[in-house]
Design a protein around this motif. Structure first.
Motif, PDB file in Angstrom:
ATOM      1  N   ASP A 164       1.015  -1.076   0.081  1.00 13.42           N
ATOM      2  CA  ASP A 164      -0.272   0.020  -0.144  1.00 13.42           C
ATOM      3  C   ASP A 164       0.850   1.417  -0.042  1.00 13.42           C
ATOM      4  O   ASP A 164       1.910   1.227   0.492  1.00 13.42           O
ATOM      5  N   ASN A 165       0.269   2.243  -0.638  1.00 14.64           N
ATOM      6  CA  ASN A 165       1.091   3.668  -0.538  1.00 14.64           C
ATOM      7  C   ASN A 165      -0.094   4.825  -0.497  1.00 14.64           C
ATOM      8  O   ASN A 165      -0.342   5.254  -1.226  1.00 14.64           O
ATOM      9  N   PRO A 166      -0.080   4.877   0.756  1.00 12.81           N
ATOM     10  CA  PRO A 166      -1.298   6.037   1.263  1.00 12.81           C
ATOM     11  C   PRO A 166      -0.672   7.260   1.191  1.00 12.81           C
ATOM     12  O   PRO A 166       0.541   7.719   1.812  1.00 12.81           O
ATOM     13  N   SER A 243       3.663  10.559   0.316  1.00  8.07           N
ATOM     14  CA  SER A 243       3.365   9.092   0.558  1.00  8.07           C
ATOM     15  C   SER A 243       3.651   9.054   1.917  1.00  8.07           C
ATOM     16  O   SER A 243       4.615   9.552   2.739  1.00  8.07           O
ATOM     17  N   LYS A 244       2.838   8.297   2.820  1.00  9.14           N
ATOM     18  CA  LYS A 244       3.269   8.086   4.275  1.00  9.14           C
ATOM     19  C   LYS A 244       4.488   7.453   4.435  1.00  9.14           C
ATOM     20  O   LYS A 244       5.035   7.466   5.625  1.00  9.14           O
ATOM     21  N   PRO A 264      -6.456   9.331   3.800  1.00  5.56           N
ATOM     22  CA  PRO A 264      -5.411   8.918   2.676  1.00  5.56           C
ATOM     23  C   PRO A 264      -5.929   8.613   1.576  1.00  5.56           C
ATOM     24  O   PRO A 264      -7.085   7.882   1.359  1.00  5.56           O
ATOM     25  N   GLN A 266      -5.575   6.132  -1.458  1.00  2.00           N
ATOM     26  CA  GLN A 266      -4.977   4.754  -1.404  1.00  2.00           C
ATOM     27  C   GLN A 266      -4.382   4.434  -2.733  1.00  2.00           C
ATOM     28  O   GLN A 266      -5.231   3.820  -3.666  1.00  2.00           O
ATOM     29  N   GLU A 267      -3.205   4.612  -3.012  1.00  4.59           N
ATOM     30  CA  GLU A 267      -2.293   4.242  -3.954  1.00  4.59           C
ATOM     31  C   GLU A 267      -1.580   2.790  -3.743  1.00  4.59           C
ATOM     32  O   GLU A 267      -1.637   2.244  -2.631  1.00  4.59           O
ATOM     33  N   SER A 268      -0.972   2.374  -4.558  1.00  5.28           N
ATOM     34  CA  SER A 268      -0.110   0.944  -4.602  1.00  5.28           C
ATOM     35  C   SER A 268       1.218   0.975  -5.072  1.00  5.28           C
ATOM     36  O   SER A 268       1.573   2.094  -5.955  1.00  5.28           O
ATOM     37  N   THR A 298       4.536  -4.078   6.130  1.00  3.75           N
ATOM     38  CA  THR A 298       3.430  -3.461   6.445  1.00  3.75           C
ATOM     39  C   THR A 298       2.838  -3.554   7.699  1.00  3.75           C
ATOM     40  O   THR A 298       2.722  -2.347   8.353  1.00  3.75           O
TER      41      THR A 298
END
Length: 310
Positions: A164-166, A243-244, A264, A266-268, A298
């Motif tokens: 995940d890429n928040p 990105s977090k 956030p 939600q990207e990946s 994660t």
């Protein structure tokens, strides 16, 4: 059939890459006349000039370009053969060529570190660059695997979402909105933003959100790195969307994540390679490891953040 030795091809590839007979001799630890002799013999074998010199600059001819492509294919096949033989012996060894987008530097080295502990005979070549340069490296088939947040649509790729890429809105810790809840995009409009360069995936995402809501975004600064953006936020120059993964525990001493509606985002993160490319034993091993290990990464990151702010 052209009869050329591997040594001649190695010398030729080094000269072509460095565009210099002198530098090639230094890299290969041989004398320059030996380099010249090997290139002369190879040129006679091919029957066409491989280089042309204009002024002080050395250029490949068309025949030289074709031979260089052939060298890359031969050396890659030999590398894969060596890895396969090692695998048959029960040992994982060889070289992994990996390119990651800039933000990936916050988590990829950690994953690589634990991978290398498992497979100490694997050598890693890691390139960290932006989306545009990764796109070109893909077109040139420079690497085994690529890690990025937005795989290009115009290249035929195998792609796997593995992490995940928040994306979050980041502000100085003492910002006027820092204690507010459910902040609307409209409330962000008066504040200047610091964004990555045009072409960055994060920039495209935030621009689209504002455009979809028919809102304007004030871009005060464009910066080429997340570290520079974080420093600019700390200096009170504006807000940003990051990105977090870029926010280490120490960042929270001076930065905060704003509670904004629909965030956030939600990207990946994706690991990709060219469709039809036969992965080496080492590349396939890392691909499998990455997908499995990202689950643990994660969970660990969430645990650490919870305890940091708990």
């Amino acid at each position: 059939m052209i009869h050329a030795t591997l040594h001649q091809l190695e010398v030729f590839e080094t000269v072509a890459r460095l565009q210099s007979f002198t530098k090639a001799a230094e890299e290969l630890s041989i004398k320059q006349p030996t380099v010249s002799s090997q290139i002369k013999q190879l040129t006679q074998t091919v029957g066409l000039p491989l280089f042309e010199q204009i002024g002080k600059q050395l250029y490949l001819t068309n025949a030289g370009e074709e031979l260089l492509n052939t060298c890359h294919e031969i050396f890659a096949r030999l590398d894969n053969f060596e890895m396969t033989v090692a695998d048959l012996k029960g040992v994982k060894e060889g070289k992994l060529c990996l390119t990651v987008v800039t933000t990936g530097k916050y988590f990829v080295p950690r994953l690589l570190g634990s991978f290398c502990q498992l497979y100490p005979h694997v050598d890693i070549s890691l390139q960290v660059t932006n989306h545009q340069q990764i796109h070109q490296r893909m077109l040139d088939n420079k690497d085994d695997l690529y890690i990025l947040s937005k795989p290009p649509e115009d290249i035929d790729l195998e792609r796997y979402a593995f992490l995940d890429n928040p994306l979050v809105v980041v502000a100085p810790k003492n910002h006027i909105l820092s204690n507010q809840k459910n902040i609307s995009l409209e409330e962000l409009q008066p504040f200047p933003f610091i964004l990555r360069e045009i072409g960055s995936n994060t920039r495209k995402v935030i621009q689209k959100i504002f455009d979809d809501n028919k809102l304007n975004i004030q871009v005060r600064l464009e910066l080429g790195s997340n570290e520079a953006i974080k420093q600019a936020i700390m200096g009170g120059l504006g807000l940003s969307v990051l990105s977090k993964h870029t926010l280490t525990s120490s960042c929270y001493e001076e930065l905060c994540i704003l509670d904004v509606k629909n965030f956030p985002i939600q990207e990946s993160w994706y690991v990709t390679y060219l469709s039809g490319k036969k992965l080496s034993v080492v590349a396939k091993t890392f691909l499998d490891y990455l997908i499995a290990e990202s689950i643990n990464y994660t969970a660990e990151k969430q645990f650490n953040l919870a305890h940091t702010h708990g």
